[in-house]
Structures are given as structure tokens and as C-alpha cells.
Design a protein around this motif. Structure first.
Motif, PDB file in Angstrom:
ATOM      1  N   THR A   6       0.831  -1.209   0.000  1.00 35.73           N
ATOM      2  CA  THR A   6       0.000   0.000   0.000  1.00 35.73           C
ATOM      3  C   THR A   6       0.859   1.249   0.000  1.00 35.73           C
ATOM      4  O   THR A   6       0.640   2.176  -0.794  1.00 35.73           O
ATOM      5  N   ALA A  37      -8.352  11.143  -3.250  1.00 34.50           N
ATOM      6  CA  ALA A  37      -8.854   9.770  -3.319  1.00 34.50           C
ATOM      7  C   ALA A  37      -7.727   8.769  -3.070  1.00 34.50           C
ATOM      8  O   ALA A  37      -7.914   7.791  -2.320  1.00 34.50           O
ATOM      9  N   TRP A  38      -6.563   8.992  -3.676  1.00 32.92           N
ATOM     10  CA  TRP A  38      -5.424   8.096  -3.460  1.00 32.92           C
ATOM     11  C   TRP A  38      -4.968   8.130  -2.009  1.00 32.92           C
ATOM     12  O   TRP A  38      -4.660   7.089  -1.417  1.00 32.92           O
ATOM     13  N   ALA A  40      -6.745   8.967   0.674  1.00 30.09           N
ATOM     14  CA  ALA A  40      -7.767   8.342   1.517  1.00 30.09           C
ATOM     15  C   ALA A  40      -7.749   6.822   1.351  1.00 30.09           C
ATOM     16  O   ALA A  40      -7.846   6.073   2.339  1.00 30.09           O
ATOM     17  N   GLY A  41      -7.635   6.358   0.120  1.00 30.93           N
ATOM     18  CA  GLY A  41      -7.570   4.919  -0.127  1.00 30.93           C
ATOM     19  C   GLY A  41      -6.337   4.288   0.498  1.00 30.93           C
ATOM     20  O   GLY A  41      -6.413   3.199   1.083  1.00 30.93           O
ATOM     21  N   THR A  42      -5.207   4.990   0.382  1.00 30.61           N
ATOM     22  CA  THR A  42      -3.972   4.488   0.986  1.00 30.61           C
ATOM     23  C   THR A  42      -4.111   4.398   2.499  1.00 30.61           C
ATOM     24  O   THR A  42      -3.769   3.383   3.111  1.00 30.61           O
ATOM     25  N   THR A  44      -6.842   4.227   4.313  1.00 33.58           N
ATOM     26  CA  THR A  44      -7.829   3.204   4.666  1.00 33.58           C
ATOM     27  C   THR A  44      -7.223   1.806   4.567  1.00 33.58           C
ATOM     28  O   THR A  44      -7.368   0.987   5.479  1.00 33.58           O
ATOM     29  N   ALA A  45      -6.544   1.531   3.462  1.00 31.54           N
ATOM     30  CA  ALA A  45      -5.938   0.209   3.279  1.00 31.54           C
ATOM     31  C   ALA A  45      -4.837  -0.031   4.317  1.00 31.54           C
ATOM     32  O   ALA A  45      -4.721  -1.129   4.865  1.00 31.54           O
ATOM     33  N   LEU A  63      -6.530  -6.686  -3.773  1.00 32.43           N
ATOM     34  CA  LEU A  63      -5.801  -5.420  -3.747  1.00 32.43           C
ATOM     35  C   LEU A  63      -4.317  -5.631  -4.073  1.00 32.43           C
ATOM     36  O   LEU A  63      -3.746  -4.933  -4.917  1.00 32.43           O
TER      37      LEU A  63
END
Length: 183
Positions: A6, A37-38, A40-42, A44-45, A63
Motif C-alpha cells: 500500500t 482519493a489516493w 484516503a484509499g492508501t 484506509t488500506a 488489492l
């Protein structure tokens, strides 16, 4: 390893932004929204990977395998040469130019190695063939990478800004080798 994947994938994506060549989805969402978005996604993951129960293994297997497929797509779909060890070394990819490629390649290899290790060593409750399902994504990811690159170059030409400055310079100078990119 999933957390490392990640972080390495985020490093790859944000290196592209800092280099002035955009980032995935910037041509569609805009640079601020794509970066948000990247990020937040990073985050979260990263957080979920640290505390995940085994029932989440399929999500993380997918993923990790998609991250691996994206690296394979880069190595398969962009101009390269072979190193003394026989591994591909990108000479150009999405516009960083020859000055930044010596940094871009290790970032790509680190994220790919992390993803491969995560696929092989983690998510043990998932059938071992599940990650293989992402391999057919490679040609699609190559097409998506090239399409995103074309859109980002067009945006750079129409609306030059800090986040696409290297693409603008490349487009205007004609330094890209058109024969390598069958657009």
C-alpha cells in the motif's frame, strides 16, 4: 507486506504527481480530487491491513494482486531495455523523462516486489489461484495507462499547471518517441 504494498504503491503514484506527470485518475477527477482519493484509499488500506481479520483476506488478496498487475502492466507496456540481469528497465513511462527514470524504476520495482511478496506470503485463507485472476487485467491496465497518459498530455497542452508541467514540456519539445506508444 500488504501495508508495505500500500505504501509503495502510494509512493509510485505520488512520485508521478510530484514529477509533474499527473497521477492515475487525475485526467478524469482532477489532480486535487485524485490525490485526495489516493491518499484516503492508501490510509484506509494501511489501517485496515494492520487490524484485519482473516475474513478480509480475499479483499486484500485482490488489492495486492491488482497492484502487482499494475506494475507488470508498466513493465510490459512502456519502452524498456534489459539490464545485465535480464530484467526490464523502463526508458520512458508516462512522461517522467530520462532524468527521473533512474528513480522511477526502483520505485516501480519496490512496489512490485512488495505486491508479489504480499500475494505469496499473506492472505492464506484465500485460494492460491485467486490472485492469478488479476493477470488478465495486465493488457487492460496497459490500455488504461496509455489512455490516461494521452488525456493528461492533452490537459497539459490546454491548461498548463504545476501538476502537469513535465508533460507539457515533453509534448512541446517532441522528445517522446512516438513509435513506442501505439496510441
Amino acid at each position: 507486506m500488504t501495508r508495505f504494498t500500500t505504501a509503495a504503491t502510494a509512493g509510485h503514484v505520488f512520485f508521478e504527481l510530484a514529477a509533474g506527470v499527473g497521477m492515475p485518475l487525475a485526467s478524469v477527477l482532477g489532480p486535487f480530487t485524485a490525490a485526495t482519493a489516493w491518499a484516503a484509499g492508501t490510509w484506509t488500506a494501511w489501517c485496515a491491513a494492520a487490524t484485519r481479520p482473516a475474513r478480509d483476506d480475499p479483499v486484500f488478496a485482490v488489492l495486492d494482486s491488482i497492484s502487482f498487475a499494475a506494475v507488470i502492466g508498466h513493465l510490459a507496456g512502456w519502452p524498456k531495455r534489459r539490464t545485465r540481469l535480464g530484467t526490464p528497465w523502463l526508458t520512458d513511462c508516462e512522461g517522467p523523462g530520462p532524468r527521473l527514470m533512474p528513480y522511477y524504476n526502483p520505485i516501480l520495482y519496490i512496489s512490485g516486489t512488495a505486491a508479489a511478496a504480499a500475494v505469496l506470503l499473506e492472505n492464506r485463507s484465500v485460494p492460491r489461484r485467486l490472485p492469478l485472476l488479476s493477470l488478465p487485467l495486465v493488457p487492460l491496465l496497459v490500455v488504461a495507462q496509455r489512455a490516461e497518459h494521452r488525456r493528461l498530455k492533452a490537459i497539459a497542452e490546454a491548461h498548463p499547471a504545476w501538476w502537469n508541467r513535465r508533460l507539457l514540456a515533453t509534448a512541446r519539445s517532441g522528445t517522446e518517441r512516438r513509435g513506442w506508444h501505439p496510441d
